[in-house]
Design a protein around this motif. Structure first.
Motif: not given
Lengths: 410, 276
Positions: B114-116, B118
């Motif tokens: 997710e972090m990558i 977003k």
């Protein structure tokens, strides 16, 4: 000295529809790059499509810029291109200054860690040093209103608290350009209001804001200029009001086409033989035909019909179905109007609304002819016509209220 | 004001000029790397009843096993003052720096998912932070080994102070391979499974739990991991490096792998968010 904050030239980004192919292309791309071959990215391979294609625009410093378009139009992809998460497959993007992005709140949060720990981690991910975070810490906590739960793991936070914390961190990392992807809708009304106040505040200090939404009200209220994209292509760039009007018109046409296919077959053909609706037209006060009107202005409606049989006590009605789900109507039955016998031939029913007071929205309109017993339809055209009601120039909000101002002294 | 331009194949076009940028990025984001490491560490043990105690449970169990094997006379390592449990534990500790570092590193991008997709930040930090986890475990085990020196009344050579230097090559190799394999895992998820499987079996093919046997089969000589593990251990066991030449060759190889992987990583990290 350049005065633009962000410049996009013919940017394009492509994706693969099939997962297996995507793995293959990914491996091929990586291999090519690793070997130092420059992959030619501007051509489509099998199963690929452009999610964003040939989009160009420019944003000046201190602008509040909106990006609008229906679902799947490429808004988020475009935002990720601006943020540098995706590299464009063609074209060029120039950015002047530090970018802060809020594409999905809580993306960097770790559910098991406390709010306090997450502020430091998220701040670091967004490029802040510990010192900077220390300095802003109290402000972030105060803005996000989570003080009570600061040391609780964020997995127990409500979605509102999540958004508040995410937004608070992003605005406090002092970006020159802030990208926001329709996330403010999650917070409650008070918090949305607070967010927009904060946005206005940082904007005054010279920060450019890019707001992405499919909600035309937010774009209209918050931005002065906008970009309207559809199916990956740029349709419009310019003043928000104009862009939104075009967006509404085009999406109306789309939904009307859909409706047309499902046109009711239920009407009995014997009824239709008595009378038929030919068309419905809208005119302004100067008798010019229109498809757009400002709320509160004078509207004239003309319903053209073909009468084949002498009819008595006939009812005419026009319904406006708003995008917001509300319906408004003009109906001769509810206006207690009794028409005399109408003899066969072409007629036009004229309705004058001196102040067309309905909220700003895009409306699909239906016209009906019915017997005196209102349930017996003679003919109906469901959602076949459209009218866009725009905001009146000298007001804010959805309606132009008619006011009488007076000051009374005791 | 910093100005950024994004265009296709941007990093490829920069050519050799990319290296200073890569180095400055690593330095600029060292704090983020540290935070991510602390985050992983905190999250890993937060929901465990025994908490950080887990870090030393594993080596204790290993010690018990080796002591038993030694007593039973199954393994014989030849002439050395060093008791077998210590010998094996040192080997295993160095090996696990490599194997768990590789396994953590390999999954680091995918597990950040997710972090990558977003947030934009240098993804190297994720890989390095996850390997820092393996380094942390390594250091804890080293402390345990020092304690065992007292227990077994073993006094290593003073040259042991060079131990950290001799550990560097295997660490560099771990980071290098992880950078490349984490990318590959991002595109083809099978990679992570393959790495787990290979590291498990490769341990038996590398002199970790037994002394080097390069005269037994040419494979042991060709396996670069042999000398990378043996050199630091030799220093503790004998006070000198038995085969310095192969250690130097393996070290140079490790640095090359690292530089190539890093460059590849930097080139294609922008393609990873699309595949998340």
């Amino acid at each position: 000295m350049s005065d633009f904050a962000l410049k996009v030239e013919n940017a394009g980004k492509k994706f693969t529809k099939s997962l297996k192919r995507s793995m293959l292309y990914g491996a091929v791309d990586i291999m090519q790059s690793a070997l130092g071959l420059t992959p030619n990215t501007s051509n489509l391979r099998d199963d690929e499509f452009w999610a964003v294609n040939d989009v160009s625009f420019e944003i000046k410093k201190g602008d509040c810029f909106g990006i609008i378009g229906p679902n799947g139009s490429g808004k988020t992809t475009l935002l990720k291109l601006l943020n540098g998460i995706f590299m464009p497959d063609k074209g060029k993007i120039e950015i002047n200054g530090k970018i802060g992005a809020l594409i999905q709140v809580g993306a960097g949060f770790h559910p098991l860690l406390s709010g306090r720990e997450n502020i430091y981690i998220n701040g670091a991910i967004l490029g802040m040093t510990k010192k900077e975070i220390d300095k802003k810490f109290d402000e972030i906590v105060e803005f996000s209103e989570i003080e009570e739960f600061l040391d609780a793991p964020v997995k127990h936070y409500s979605s509102g608290m999540f958004v508040r914390l995410g937004f608070a961190i992003a605005v406090h990392c002092e970006p020159d350009i802030l990208l926001i992807d329709e996330i403010l809708a999650v917070g409650d009304r008070d918090f949305s209001l607070k967010c927009y106040q904060k946005i206005n505040e940082i904007r005054k200090s010279g920060v450019s804001i890019i707001l992405v939404s499919h909600n035309e009200y937010i774009i209209r209220e918050q931005t002065s200029k906008c970009l309207y994209i559809n199916k990956g292509y740029k349709r419009f760039e310019g003043p928000s009001d104009e862009g939104i009007t075009l967006y509404i018109k085009e999406s109306l046409e789309g939904s009307r086409r859909k409706m047309h296919i499902e046109e009711q077959e239920s009407l009995q053909s014997t009824n239709r033989k008595c009378a038929r609706i030919i068309d419905l037209k809208f005119y302004d006060k100067n008798k010019n035909e229109i498809t757009y009107i400002e709320t509160g202005a004078e509207l004239n409606i003309q319903l053209n019909c073909q009468i084949n049989k002498e009819l008595e006590n006939i009812i005419f009605g026009i319904n406006f179905y708003g995008n917001s789900g509300l319906m408004y109507c003009a109906n001769s039955f509810y206006d207690n109007i009794q028409f005399e016998k109408i003899s066969p031939g072409k007629i036009s029913v004229n309705i004058n609304l001196s102040e067309f007071q309905i909220p700003t929205d895009k409306y699909l309109c239906s016209a009906i002819i019915a017997d005196d017993n209102a349930s017996n339809l003679i003919d109906a055209k469901y959602m076949d016509y459209s009218l866009v009601v725009g905001r009146a120039k000298n007001t804010r909000g959805l309606l132009k209220l008619t006011n009488n101002w007076k000051i009374i002294k005791d | 004001m910093d100005k950024v331009i994004y265009e296709p194949n941007k990093y490829l076009k920069m050519g050799i000029k990319i290296w200073p940028q890569m180095f400055s990025e690593i330095i600029e984001f060292r704090e983020l790397t540290w935070r991510l490491f602390i985050r992983n560490l905190g999250a890993k043990y937060k929901q465990a009843a025994l908490g950080y105690f887990w870090v030393i449970i594993t080596p204790f169990i290993a010690i018990g096993t080796f002591a038993f094997l030694n007593k039973a006379g199954i393994v014989n390592i030849g002439k050395t003052d060093l008791p077998y449990p210590l010998f094996a534990l040192i080997g295993l500790t160095i090996w696990q720096l490599f194997s768990s570092g590789l396994n953590f590193g390999c999954n680091s991008l995918v597990s950040a998912g997710e972090m990558i997709s977003k947030i934009n930040f240098p993804r190297e930090t994720l890989v390095i932070a996850s390997i820092a986890q393996a380094i942390f475990d390594f250091i804890v085990k080293l402390v345990l080994i020092v304690v065992l020196f007292f227990v077994y009344r073993y006094i290593p050579s003073w040259k042991i102070i060079f131990f950290p230097v001799l550990i560097l090559p295997i660490l560099v190799l771990t980071i290098g391979l992880s950078l490349f394999l984490s990318l590959l895992t991002g595109v083809i998820r099978d990679t992570a499974n393959a790495v787990t499987l290979l590291t498990t079996f490769f341990m038996f093919l590398t002199p970790v739990l037994y002394p080097i046997a390069s005269d037994k089969h040419i494979f042991f000589k060709l396996n670069p991991l042999s000398s990378l593990i043996n050199a630091p251990r030799d220093l503790i066991v004998y006070g000198y490096i038995a085969d310095p030449m192969s250690f130097i060759i393996s070290s140079v190889l490790s640095i090359l792998i690292f530089l190539i992987s890093w460059r590849v990583f930097h080139l294609v990290e922008t393609k990873i968010p699309e595949r998340m």
